[in-house]
Scaffold this motif. Structure first.
Motif, PDB file in Angstrom:
ATOM      1  N   ARG A  20       0.890  -1.242  -0.091  1.00 21.10           N
ATOM      2  CA  ARG A  20      -0.043  -0.078   0.090  1.00 21.10           C
ATOM      3  C   ARG A  20       0.882   1.228   0.087  1.00 21.10           C
ATOM      4  O   ARG A  20       2.049   1.187   0.781  1.00 21.10           O
ATOM      5  N   SER A  21       0.384   2.261  -1.007  1.00 19.18           N
ATOM      6  CA  SER A  21       1.406   3.326  -0.893  1.00 19.18           C
ATOM      7  C   SER A  21       1.208   4.180   0.454  1.00 19.18           C
ATOM      8  O   SER A  21       0.031   4.433   0.859  1.00 19.18           O
ATOM      9  N   ILE A  22       2.108   4.864   0.733  1.00 20.60           N
ATOM     10  CA  ILE A  22       2.068   5.515   2.055  1.00 20.60           C
ATOM     11  C   ILE A  22       2.469   6.917   1.671  1.00 20.60           C
ATOM     12  O   ILE A  22       2.496   8.155   2.348  1.00 20.60           O
ATOM     13  N   SER A  23       3.142   7.335   0.353  1.00 20.88           N
ATOM     14  CA  SER A  23       3.546   8.644  -0.338  1.00 20.88           C
ATOM     15  C   SER A  23       3.396   8.692  -1.496  1.00 20.88           C
ATOM     16  O   SER A  23       3.362   7.573  -2.139  1.00 20.88           O
ATOM     17  N   THR A  24       3.236   9.769  -2.005  1.00 23.31           N
ATOM     18  CA  THR A  24       3.017   9.734  -3.435  1.00 23.31           C
ATOM     19  C   THR A  24       4.427  10.796  -3.860  1.00 23.31           C
ATOM     20  O   THR A  24       4.818  11.571  -3.225  1.00 23.31           O
ATOM     21  N   PRO A  25       4.784  10.228  -5.027  1.00 18.36           N
ATOM     22  CA  PRO A  25       6.078  11.120  -5.549  1.00 18.36           C
ATOM     23  C   PRO A  25       5.822  12.451  -5.981  1.00 18.36           C
ATOM     24  O   PRO A  25       4.820  12.708  -6.748  1.00 18.36           O
ATOM     25  N   ALA A  26       6.557  13.491  -5.497  1.00 18.96           N
ATOM     26  CA  ALA A  26       6.376  14.875  -5.925  1.00 18.96           C
ATOM     27  C   ALA A  26       7.186  14.953  -7.172  1.00 18.96           C
ATOM     28  O   ALA A  26       8.236  14.196  -7.334  1.00 18.96           O
ATOM     29  N   MET A  33       6.758   5.631  -1.453  1.00 19.72           N
ATOM     30  CA  MET A  33       7.253   4.623  -0.685  1.00 19.72           C
ATOM     31  C   MET A  33       5.813   3.850  -0.233  1.00 19.72           C
ATOM     32  O   MET A  33       4.905   4.300  -0.397  1.00 19.72           O
ATOM     33  N   PHE A  34       6.042   2.542  -0.032  1.00 15.71           N
ATOM     34  CA  PHE A  34       5.136   1.522   0.197  1.00 15.71           C
ATOM     35  C   PHE A  34       5.231   0.934   1.395  1.00 15.71           C
ATOM     36  O   PHE A  34       6.275   0.861   2.011  1.00 15.71           O
TER      37      PHE A  34
END
Length: 103
Positions: A20-26, A33-34
């Motif tokens: 599960r994704s815990i951050s989205t790339p800027a 991060m997963f």
């Protein structure tokens, strides 16, 4: 994928898990991060995060077994049944053919 989960009896078992994704790339930033989290697909156990990692907690809801769907209301009307549709069409064809022959 599997993740280890602690159970109330003190054992640790592997259960199915997903990333599960815990951050989205800027844009121009660090990559996403997963984390690995257990799937909530067990009828007896719910998995919650604690300081020790993932722990299994007994479900309190009543889980009912899925049964066959109820028959639709229109099946009680013979003309609206799918299987009755074919003989009616054939009867109409036979009726039209006999009318042509009698003329």
């Amino acid at each position: 994928m599997l993740i280890q989960v602690g159970f109330p009896d003190g054992s640790a078992r592997d259960v199915p898990a997903q990333l599960r994704s815990i951050s989205t790339p800027a844009s121009g930033g660090p990559p996403a991060m997963f984390e690995l989290v257990p799937l909530q697909c067990n009828a007896l156990w719910q998995f919650v995060r604690s300081e020790k990692g993932w722990q299994a907690v007994g479900r309190r809801q009543l889980v009912t077994k899925l049964g066959p769907p109820a028959q639709e209301w229109w099946h009680s009307i013979v003309q609206m049944r799918d299987e009755a549709d074919v003989p009616l069409r054939q009867a109409c064809r036979i009726g039209k053919a006999s009318q042509r022959q009698s003329l």
